[in-house]
Design a protein around this motif. Structure first.
Motif, mmCIF file in Angstrom:
data_model
loop_
_atom_site.group_PDB
_atom_site.id
_atom_site.type_symbol
_atom_site.label_atom_id
_atom_site.label_comp_id
_atom_site.label_asym_id
_atom_site.label_seq_id
_atom_site.Cartn_x
_atom_site.Cartn_y
_atom_site.Cartn_z
ATOM 1 N N PRO A 127 0.800 -1.234 0.000
ATOM 2 C CA PRO A 127 0.000 0.000 0.000
ATOM 3 C C PRO A 127 0.831 1.281 0.000
ATOM 4 O O PRO A 127 0.360 2.320 -0.464
ATOM 5 C CB PRO A 127 -0.812 -0.104 1.297
ATOM 6 N N ALA A 128 2.068 1.236 0.478
ATOM 7 C CA ALA A 128 2.914 2.430 0.509
ATOM 8 C C ALA A 128 3.197 2.957 -0.894
ATOM 9 O O ALA A 128 3.465 4.141 -1.078
ATOM 10 C CB ALA A 128 4.224 2.127 1.237
ATOM 11 N N TYR A 129 3.153 2.088 -1.899
ATOM 12 C CA TYR A 129 3.410 2.488 -3.281
ATOM 13 C C TYR A 129 2.133 2.919 -4.011
ATOM 14 O O TYR A 129 2.205 3.479 -5.092
ATOM 15 C CB TYR A 129 4.019 1.330 -4.073
ATOM 16 N N LEU A 130 0.991 2.602 -3.461
ATOM 17 C CA LEU A 130 -0.278 2.824 -4.154
ATOM 18 C C LEU A 130 -0.921 4.107 -3.669
ATOM 19 O O LEU A 130 -1.782 4.091 -2.794
ATOM 20 C CB LEU A 130 -1.198 1.612 -3.950
ATOM 21 N N GLU A 131 -0.516 5.217 -4.277
ATOM 22 C CA GLU A 131 -0.930 6.523 -3.783
ATOM 23 C C GLU A 131 -2.376 6.888 -4.097
ATOM 24 O O GLU A 131 -2.944 7.763 -3.464
ATOM 25 C CB GLU A 131 0.008 7.604 -4.314
ATOM 26 N N ASP A 132 -2.993 6.224 -5.081
ATOM 27 C CA ASP A 132 -4.397 6.502 -5.396
ATOM 28 C C ASP A 132 -5.016 5.300 -6.094
ATOM 29 O O ASP A 132 -4.340 4.334 -6.441
ATOM 30 C CB ASP A 132 -4.533 7.773 -6.243
ATOM 31 N N SER A 133 -6.335 5.352 -6.297
ATOM 32 C CA SER A 133 -7.032 4.212 -6.894
ATOM 33 C C SER A 133 -6.639 3.996 -8.354
ATOM 34 O O SER A 133 -6.684 2.869 -8.844
ATOM 35 C CB SER A 133 -8.550 4.372 -6.763
ATOM 36 N N ALA A 134 -6.220 5.038 -9.046
ATOM 37 C CA ALA A 134 -5.781 4.881 -10.439
ATOM 38 C C ALA A 134 -4.531 4.001 -10.510
ATOM 39 O O ALA A 134 -4.444 3.086 -11.331
ATOM 40 C CB ALA A 134 -5.507 6.248 -11.072
ATOM 41 N N LEU A 135 -3.593 4.257 -9.643
ATOM 42 C CA LEU A 135 -2.373 3.448 -9.617
ATOM 43 C C LEU A 135 -2.683 2.027 -9.131
ATOM 44 O O LEU A 135 -2.169 1.054 -9.664
ATOM 45 C CB LEU A 135 -1.318 4.108 -8.739
ATOM 46 N N GLU A 136 -3.542 1.921 -8.145
ATOM 47 C CA GLU A 136 -3.927 0.594 -7.643
ATOM 48 C C GLU A 136 -4.589 -0.218 -8.759
ATOM 49 O O GLU A 136 -4.312 -1.408 -8.933
ATOM 50 C CB GLU A 136 -4.871 0.741 -6.455
ATOM 51 N N ASN A 137 -5.452 0.414 -9.515
ATOM 52 C CA ASN A 137 -6.126 -0.247 -10.640
ATOM 53 C C ASN A 137 -5.100 -0.736 -11.665
ATOM 54 O O ASN A 137 -5.162 -1.884 -12.130
ATOM 55 C CB ASN A 137 -7.111 0.727 -11.281
ATOM 56 N N ASP A 138 -4.152 0.102 -11.993
ATOM 57 C CA ASP A 138 -3.100 -0.246 -12.946
ATOM 58 C C ASP A 138 -2.269 -1.420 -12.438
ATOM 59 O O ASP A 138 -2.016 -2.380 -13.160
ATOM 60 C CB ASP A 138 -2.220 0.979 -13.197
ATOM 61 N N VAL A 139 -1.871 -1.355 -11.182
ATOM 62 C CA VAL A 139 -1.033 -2.415 -10.600
ATOM 63 C C VAL A 139 -1.797 -3.736 -10.555
ATOM 64 O O VAL A 139 -1.264 -4.790 -10.916
ATOM 65 C CB VAL A 139 -0.528 -1.998 -9.196
ATOM 66 N N LEU A 140 -3.061 -3.702 -10.150
ATOM 67 C CA LEU A 140 -3.867 -4.930 -10.116
ATOM 68 C C LEU A 140 -4.001 -5.534 -11.509
ATOM 69 O O LEU A 140 -3.835 -6.746 -11.689
ATOM 70 C CB LEU A 140 -5.263 -4.636 -9.553
ATOM 71 N N ALA A 141 -4.284 -4.699 -12.498
ATOM 72 C CA ALA A 141 -4.436 -5.201 -13.867
ATOM 73 C C ALA A 141 -3.115 -5.749 -14.396
ATOM 74 O O ALA A 141 -3.089 -6.766 -15.092
ATOM 75 C CB ALA A 141 -4.965 -4.098 -14.785
ATOM 76 N N HIS A 142 -2.027 -5.089 -14.073
ATOM 77 C CA HIS A 142 -0.722 -5.556 -14.537
ATOM 78 C C HIS A 142 -0.408 -6.934 -13.945
ATOM 79 O O HIS A 142 0.001 -7.850 -14.669
ATOM 80 C CB HIS A 142 0.367 -4.546 -14.153
ATOM 81 N N GLU A 143 -0.627 -7.097 -12.646
ATOM 82 C CA GLU A 143 -0.358 -8.386 -12.015
ATOM 83 C C GLU A 143 -1.291 -9.457 -12.567
ATOM 84 O O GLU A 143 -0.887 -10.591 -12.825
ATOM 85 C CB GLU A 143 -0.464 -8.282 -10.494
ATOM 86 N N MET A 144 -2.545 -9.095 -12.777
ATOM 87 C CA MET A 144 -3.497 -10.031 -13.380
ATOM 88 C C MET A 144 -3.053 -10.387 -14.797
ATOM 89 O O MET A 144 -3.212 -11.523 -15.243
ATOM 90 C CB MET A 144 -4.892 -9.400 -13.395
ATOM 91 N N GLY A 145 -2.464 -9.419 -15.490
ATOM 92 C CA GLY A 145 -1.937 -9.671 -16.835
ATOM 93 C C GLY A 145 -0.857 -10.737 -16.834
ATOM 94 O O GLY A 145 -0.788 -11.565 -17.743
ATOM 95 N N HIS A 146 -0.003 -10.722 -15.826
ATOM 96 C CA HIS A 146 1.015 -11.776 -15.714
ATOM 97 C C HIS A 146 0.345 -13.144 -15.628
ATOM 98 O O HIS A 146 0.736 -14.089 -16.312
ATOM 99 C CB HIS A 146 1.881 -11.563 -14.466
#
Length: 138
Positions: free
Chosen positions: A43-62
């Motif tokens: 959570p320290a890296y996830l400053e807002d929901s836009a970044l969280e959304n991107d990170v979740l989608a990227h990991e799901m992409g893997h």
């Protein structure tokens, strides 16, 4: 377009556990073994929901593209897997038809599109590059 909540739901539906772990030295890490996966978010890296959304989608992409690798994998393999995951995130969070419709209705700057899709501007630029390279014009 998927919201952050929809990304969490998709992960849950696929049986992928998500943990919030401050010890992760990156925004997120995906770990898999025997066809089972877990995503660890810092959570320290996830400053807002836009970044969280991107990170979740990227990991799901893997996971969805099978682009997972060992920590000690060669750099060229890691780079290919990162690109596959990023493309999956683009197609999931900023689908071509929805991007086209947004632009045609007046949402046409990078920052406006980022706000509209609730993603970082960097992902919007990646989407524009990705779709343009495939001959899809706005």
């Amino acid at each position: 377009m998927k919201t952050t909540e929809e990304m969490y739901d998709l992960l849950y539906q696929k049986g992928i556990s998500v943990y919030h772990a401050g010890a992760v030295p990156a925004p997120a890490v995906t770990i898999g073994e025997h066809g089972r996966y877990a995503v660890f978010l810092n959570p320290a890296y996830l400053e807002d929901s836009a970044l969280e959304n991107d990170v979740l989608a990227h990991e799901m992409g893997h996971i969805m593209t099978g682009a997972t690798h060992r920590v000690d994998s060669p750099a060229d393999l890691v780079e290919r897997h990162e690109e596959k995951a990023a493309r999956w995130a683009v197609r999931t969070l900023i689908p071509w038809q929805e991007l086209r419709e947004a632009v045609h209705t007046g949402t046409d700057t990078v920052w406006e599109l980022a706000e509209y899709f609730n993603v970082p501007e960097k992902l919007v630029r990646k989407a524009l590059e990705y779709y343009s390279a495939r001959g899809l014009e706005l």
